[in-house]
Design a protein around this motif. Sequence first.
Motif, PDB file in Angstrom:
ATOM      1  N   LEU A   1       0.821  -1.218   0.000  1.00 60.06           N
ATOM      2  CA  LEU A   1       0.000   0.000   0.000  1.00 60.06           C
ATOM      3  C   LEU A   1       0.854   1.268   0.000  1.00 60.06           C
ATOM      4  O   LEU A   1       0.371   2.358  -0.320  1.00 60.06           O
ATOM      5  N   LYS A   2       2.135   1.102   0.315  1.00 58.39           N
ATOM      6  CA  LYS A   2       3.042   2.255   0.381  1.00 58.39           C
ATOM      7  C   LYS A   2       3.111   3.021  -0.949  1.00 58.39           C
ATOM      8  O   LYS A   2       3.047   4.254  -0.957  1.00 58.39           O
ATOM      9  N   PRO A   3       3.243   2.340  -2.091  1.00 59.37           N
ATOM     10  CA  PRO A   3       3.297   3.075  -3.362  1.00 59.37           C
ATOM     11  C   PRO A   3       2.076   3.975  -3.579  1.00 59.37           C
ATOM     12  O   PRO A   3       2.139   4.935  -4.338  1.00 59.37           O
ATOM     13  N   TYR A   4       0.975   3.674  -2.904  1.00 60.04           N
ATOM     14  CA  TYR A   4      -0.234   4.507  -3.038  1.00 60.04           C
ATOM     15  C   TYR A   4      -0.326   5.519  -1.891  1.00 60.04           C
ATOM     16  O   TYR A   4      -1.351   6.141  -1.672  1.00 60.04           O
ATOM     17  N   ARG A   5       0.784   5.624  -1.152  1.00 61.05           N
ATOM     18  CA  ARG A   5       0.858   6.544   0.014  1.00 61.05           C
ATOM     19  C   ARG A   5      -0.229   6.292   1.037  1.00 61.05           C
ATOM     20  O   ARG A   5      -0.822   7.218   1.578  1.00 61.05           O
ATOM     21  N   LYS A   6      -0.469   5.046   1.264  1.00 60.57           N
ATOM     22  CA  LYS A   6      -1.472   4.703   2.266  1.00 60.57           C
ATOM     23  C   LYS A   6      -0.759   4.153   3.508  1.00 60.57           C
ATOM     24  O   LYS A   6       0.181   3.360   3.396  1.00 60.57           O
ATOM     25  N   VAL A   7      -1.243   4.599   4.650  1.00 62.24           N
ATOM     26  CA  VAL A   7      -0.662   4.152   5.915  1.00 62.24           C
ATOM     27  C   VAL A   7      -1.548   3.049   6.499  1.00 62.24           C
ATOM     28  O   VAL A   7      -2.764   3.184   6.573  1.00 62.24           O
ATOM     29  N   VAL A   8      -0.890   1.973   6.909  1.00 64.30           N
ATOM     30  CA  VAL A   8      -1.604   0.817   7.454  1.00 64.30           C
ATOM     31  C   VAL A   8      -1.472   0.799   8.972  1.00 64.30           C
ATOM     32  O   VAL A   8      -0.415   1.092   9.506  1.00 64.30           O
ATOM     33  N   THR A   9      -2.559   0.487   9.677  1.00 66.37           N
ATOM     34  CA  THR A   9      -2.459   0.292  11.127  1.00 66.37           C
ATOM     35  C   THR A   9      -2.857  -1.150  11.442  1.00 66.37           C
ATOM     36  O   THR A   9      -3.585  -1.772  10.668  1.00 66.37           O
ATOM     37  N   GLN A  10      -2.361  -1.654  12.535  1.00 69.82           N
ATOM     38  CA  GLN A  10      -2.707  -3.030  12.914  1.00 69.82           C
ATOM     39  C   GLN A  10      -3.644  -3.020  14.116  1.00 69.82           C
ATOM     40  O   GLN A  10      -3.353  -2.373  15.126  1.00 69.82           O
ATOM     41  N   VAL A  11      -4.762  -3.728  14.009  1.00 68.99           N
ATOM     42  CA  VAL A  11      -5.700  -3.818  15.137  1.00 68.99           C
ATOM     43  C   VAL A  11      -5.985  -5.296  15.387  1.00 68.99           C
ATOM     44  O   VAL A  11      -6.482  -5.992  14.508  1.00 68.99           O
ATOM     45  N   LEU A  12      -5.632  -5.760  16.588  1.00 72.77           N
ATOM     46  CA  LEU A  12      -5.853  -7.169  16.926  1.00 72.77           C
ATOM     47  C   LEU A  12      -6.904  -7.259  18.030  1.00 72.77           C
ATOM     48  O   LEU A  12      -6.738  -6.672  19.093  1.00 72.77           O
ATOM     49  N   LEU A  13      -7.972  -7.955  17.753  1.00 74.48           N
ATOM     50  CA  LEU A  13      -9.112  -7.992  18.683  1.00 74.48           C
ATOM     51  C   LEU A  13      -9.456  -9.415  19.095  1.00 74.48           C
ATOM     52  O   LEU A  13      -9.136 -10.367  18.375  1.00 74.48           O
ATOM     53  N   THR A  14     -10.124  -9.540  20.227  1.00 75.95           N
ATOM     54  CA  THR A  14     -10.715 -10.825  20.613  1.00 75.95           C
ATOM     55  C   THR A  14     -12.179 -10.564  20.980  1.00 75.95           C
ATOM     56  O   THR A  14     -12.609  -9.410  21.032  1.00 75.95           O
TER      57      THR A  14
END
Length: 374
Positions: free
Chosen positions: A88-101
Amino acid sequence: MKKLVVKIGSSVLTLENGNPDHARFKAFAKDISQVIEKGYAVVIVSSGAIAFGSSIAGKALAPVSIPNKQVLSSIGQPLLINEYMTNLKPYRKVVTQVLLTHEDFIDRQRYLNARKSMELMLEKGFIPVVNENDAIAVDEIKVGDNDTLSAMVAAMINADRLIILSNIDAIFDKDPHTHGDAKPINEIKQIDQYRIFEDSKSRYGVGGIKTKISAARQLARIGISTTIANGRVENIVTRLVNQFTQENGERLGTTVLAAQKKINGTKKWVSLLLKSSGSITVDEGALSAVLKNKSLLAAGIVNVSGTFKQGDVISIADVRGREVGRGITNYSGTEIEMIKGKKSSQINSSLGYFKGDEVIHRDNLIITPSIPIR
Ligand code: GLU
């Protein structure tokens, strides 16, 4: 801002040998970026952690038990996130990680914290990539599958739609493996009339149809539509989004339409909790009161089943055993057993204390279409 939750399954993201399918991630990243450029906010719910962990660990740790899977997921999860970040970096998008239960949904405060955090991520234009927190999720606290998790996330962030991508094109009217004349169903208006799919999940030969239908049904009840489609089809998310906004055009996948207008607030929180801890059966009088959006009182309760405590989500059933609603109970199962059928004025003498008239307050109660209790 329209919000989409896109769930993508391990089968789409993994090569035959268990390694991440880099080309697929690349194509998916482009697809998602296109949709974001159109003005959508996207949350990705991605599987793959255990599969990728297995490809690294090999024979040293087979995915045969919960403890092994916990460790494998912790190997694979960083790889999974890395795929999204890199592509997603080439599209200048920032990724976040969310881990849930599951616990993050049943605890009101944790639920609100998670929701607030994800809302900020979306507001900032970041892309949350959600997965179950498999490293710590033992059976008791697990959601268990990402179809269900994606529905819970869609409800949590009040999404406009859930898209579930797997390796099937659509839901068919018959088992396509054994019936040459099976036809894809493009639109399901009343999901509760499609019980056949749940009963015949293994005969379809496609793993997980049951959880997909159940996720879609749950969302339909709170006013969110779900589309189930093939993640291997080129630009599938962009094409689906076009499909949602155009009258005439492609008809990909199966869309399960929302059964009613969107429900907000606590009521939604109640209904998205897929595992109810128990159930109470109510008489005709209480049933009609509840259907008129009144609180549930002890007097109309005829039966209690399951072990639950104050604050748990329980099902409300009619005398035929059909679920009519769900709510957060103010009394435990043991307490209700002692006060059922009694007037509010008798509660104190039955229990030795009084916690209020309402066993379930109307603000914490949702009416659900009649379905057999699971
Ligand atoms: N959370 C699991 C994983 O990342 C996937 C669960 C599922 O496929 O439903 O491996």
